[in-house]
Design a protein around this motif. Structure first.
Motif, PDB file in Angstrom:
ATOM      1  N   ALA A   1      10.012  -6.814   8.097  1.00  0.00           N
ATOM      2  CA  ALA A   1       8.932  -6.062   7.454  1.00  0.00           C
ATOM      3  C   ALA A   1       9.132  -6.050   5.945  1.00  0.00           C
ATOM      4  N   GLY A   2      10.388  -6.009   5.507  1.00  0.00           N
ATOM      5  CA  GLY A   2      10.681  -6.061   4.074  1.00  0.00           C
ATOM      6  C   GLY A   2      10.226  -7.366   3.453  1.00  0.00           C
TER       7      GLY A   2
ATOM      8  N   ALA B   1       0.835  -1.204   0.000  1.00  0.00           N
ATOM      9  CA  ALA B   1       0.000   0.000   0.000  1.00  0.00           C
ATOM     10  C   ALA B   1       0.869   1.252   0.000  1.00  0.00           C
ATOM     11  N   ASP B   2       0.417   2.274  -0.699  1.00  0.00           N
ATOM     12  CA  ASP B   2       1.101   3.560  -0.755  1.00  0.00           C
ATOM     13  C   ASP B   2       0.497   4.446   0.333  1.00  0.00           C
ATOM     14  N   LEU B   3       1.232   4.662   1.412  1.00  0.00           N
ATOM     15  CA  LEU B   3       0.711   5.359   2.588  1.00  0.00           C
ATOM     16  C   LEU B   3       1.539   6.596   2.899  1.00  0.00           C
TER      17      LEU B   3
ATOM     18  N   GLN C   1       4.250  -1.551  -5.367  1.00  0.00           N
ATOM     19  CA  GLN C   1       5.658  -1.611  -4.982  1.00  0.00           C
ATOM     20  C   GLN C   1       5.755  -2.030  -3.514  1.00  0.00           C
ATOM     21  N   PRO C   2       6.610  -3.007  -3.174  1.00  0.00           N
ATOM     22  CA  PRO C   2       6.796  -3.351  -1.756  1.00  0.00           C
ATOM     23  C   PRO C   2       7.343  -2.143  -0.993  1.00  0.00           C
ATOM     24  N   ARG C   3       6.746  -1.869   0.168  1.00  0.00           N
ATOM     25  CA  ARG C   3       7.146  -0.711   0.969  1.00  0.00           C
ATOM     26  C   ARG C   3       7.260  -1.116   2.433  1.00  0.00           C
TER      27      ARG C   3
END
Length: 132
Positions: free
Chosen positions: A50-51, A16-18, A62-64
């Motif tokens: 977390a990665g 998610a883009d947060l 994208q992984p974030r």
């Protein structure tokens, strides 16, 4: 809040883009068992943990990895603590209360395509119960 299990800092991996100030909440489908709606939000004190979660998360984004702050009590994640790893070496936790996004972290270790494929294969073959 109750007794502090871990002083952090804490991280959450997602696609998610947060933005800073956003709240992550429970109530979404599990990345590992999509038929399960999770009652908790999960996080870790290990940036690369977390990665890994970000790389394995559902979706095409994208992984974030985000630096997060629990807004309430939290507990050891019973899906890995003692059940799979005695104690809590993964420093994995969960909460029914939201996590506040403090910012995005970009200095985490990305998986190679082979390692990511191996993780996905391993997770697909392990269909154990999720303690929700």
């Amino acid at each position: 809040m109750g007794e502090t299990l871990d002083p952090g800092p804490f991280y959450h991996g997602t696609k998610a883009d947060l933005r800073a100030g956003d709240l992550l909440t429970a109530g979404f489908r599990s990345n590992y068992r999509p038929e399960v709606v999770m009652r908790h939000i999960y996080f870790t004190a290990l940036r690369d943990g977390a990665g890994l979660a970000a790389e394995l998360a559902a979706g095409d984004g994208q992984p974030r990895v985000y630096l997060v702050e629990p807004t309430g009590d939290f507990q050891d994640d019973p899906n890995v603590t003692d059940k799979k790893f005695p104690g809590n070496p993964t420093r994995s936790y969960r909460s029914e209360e939201p996590l506040r996004i403090l910012g995005e972290v970009d200095d985490w270790t990305r998986l190679t395509p082979d390692a990511l494929r191996d993780w996905r294969t391993r997770l697909a073959s392990v269909r154990g119960e999720i303690i929700n």
